[in-house]
Write a protein that holds these residues in place. Structure first.
Motif, short mmCIF file in Angstrom:
data_model
loop_
_atom_site.label_atom_id
_atom_site.label_comp_id
_atom_site.label_asym_id
_atom_site.label_seq_id
_atom_site.Cartn_x
_atom_site.Cartn_y
_atom_site.Cartn_z
N ARG A 1 2.59 1.74 -3.32
CA ARG A 1 1.64 2.24 -4.32
C ARG A 1 1.35 3.73 -4.13
O ARG A 1 1.18 4.47 -5.09
CB ARG A 1 0.33 1.44 -4.28
CG ARG A 1 0.48 0.08 -4.93
CD ARG A 1 -0.87 -0.58 -5.17
NE ARG A 1 -0.70 -1.91 -5.76
CZ ARG A 1 -0.51 -2.13 -7.05
NH1 ARG A 1 -0.44 -1.14 -7.90
NH2 ARG A 1 -0.36 -3.37 -7.50
N ALA A 2 1.31 4.17 -2.86
CA ALA A 2 1.07 5.59 -2.57
C ALA A 2 2.21 6.44 -3.13
O ALA A 2 1.99 7.51 -3.71
CB ALA A 2 0.94 5.80 -1.07
N GLN B 1 1.96 6.61 -6.84
CA GLN B 1 0.90 7.53 -7.25
C GLN B 1 1.42 8.97 -7.35
O GLN B 1 0.97 9.74 -8.18
CB GLN B 1 -0.25 7.52 -6.22
CG GLN B 1 -1.10 6.27 -6.27
CD GLN B 1 -1.91 6.16 -7.57
OE1 GLN B 1 -2.78 6.93 -7.81
NE2 GLN B 1 -1.59 5.21 -8.42
N THR C 1 0.83 -1.21 0.00
CA THR C 1 0.00 0.00 0.00
C THR C 1 0.86 1.25 0.00
O THR C 1 0.59 2.22 -0.72
CB THR C 1 -0.90 0.01 1.26
OG1 THR C 1 -1.42 -1.30 1.45
CG2 THR C 1 -2.04 0.99 1.11
N GLN C 2 1.90 1.24 0.84
CA GLN C 2 2.79 2.40 0.92
C GLN C 2 3.55 2.61 -0.39
O GLN C 2 3.72 3.74 -0.84
CB GLN C 2 3.79 2.20 2.07
CG GLN C 2 3.52 3.13 3.23
CD GLN C 2 4.61 3.03 4.27
OE1 GLN C 2 4.88 1.94 4.78
NE2 GLN C 2 5.24 4.14 4.57
#
Length: 204
Positions: free
Chosen positions: A156-157, A160, A153-154
């Motif tokens: 991917r952040a 982004q 998740t991190q």
């Protein structure tokens, strides 16, 4: 008087192997400047940017040693886009000046500006040519998670916040596919290096 080196911008998403590629070029005597290092230099204790950051975000973004607590700051600015904009507005011009100073010391035929945000900021304007180190997204996630001990998740952040793979590739003059091993990377760098030596400081 030898001609001024032309500047190659080297970029790629997180976990793509930019640093390994940059080291391979540096091993061939090419002057490299890392924008991430410049970003650290401008917020060192005693430099004006650090006191402005502390004034805005409070002392909790400082470590006991007086140095910037990057993780604490990142936590704040990733949650609030307007704070990130303020921070970038403060730091980007300072980082740019720092980079220009260091690039101007280059003695090699060409010099390299290594930057994860080359295409997202005005930094690409300092370069005459762009080399993108490219890997599939799944590989970016695996490599970064393993290297930094962070979850998907991190990663991917962070991805982004960076230009998309498509955007990067569309702006590249050269692409180095780094989806194999270090030996492959070395060979690719050597091939590109030989090509870059044939270019003058005004590459087409």
């Amino acid at each position: 008087m030898s001609h001024k080196p032309w500047i190659l911008g080297l970029t790629g998403g997180i976990g793509s192997g930019k640093s390994a590629a940059a080291e391979a070029f540096a091993a061939r005597g090419i002057h490299t400047v890392d924008a991430d290092h410049a970003a650290r230099w401008v917020v060192e204790p005693g430099r004006p940017a650090l006191s402005q950051i502390a004034e805005r975000f409070g002392a909790e973004i400082l470590q006991d040693s007086g140095e910037l607590d990057r993780a604490a700051l990142r936590h704040i600015v990733f949650a609030k886009p307007e704070e990130r904009q303020w921070l970038e507005g403060l730091l980007h011009p300072l980082i740019r000046d720092e980079i220009v100073t260091h690039l101007s010391r280059a003695q090699s035929p060409y010099a390299i500006l290594v930057s994860p945000l080359l295409l997202e900021t005005s930094q690409h304007q300092m370069t005459q040519r762009v080399l993108v180190v490219d890997v599939p997204e799944a590989m970016q996630i695996t490599r970064t998670s393993r290297r930094d001990g962070v979850d998907e998740t991190q990663v991917r952040a962070i991805m982004q916040a960076q230009a998309s793979r498509e955007t990067r590739l569309a702006q590249a003059h050269d692409v180095l596919s780094n989806d194999r091993d270090l030996h492959w990377l070395e060979q690719e760098v050597e091939r590109l290096h030989q090509f870059y030596l044939t270019l003058t400081h005004n590459p087409a």
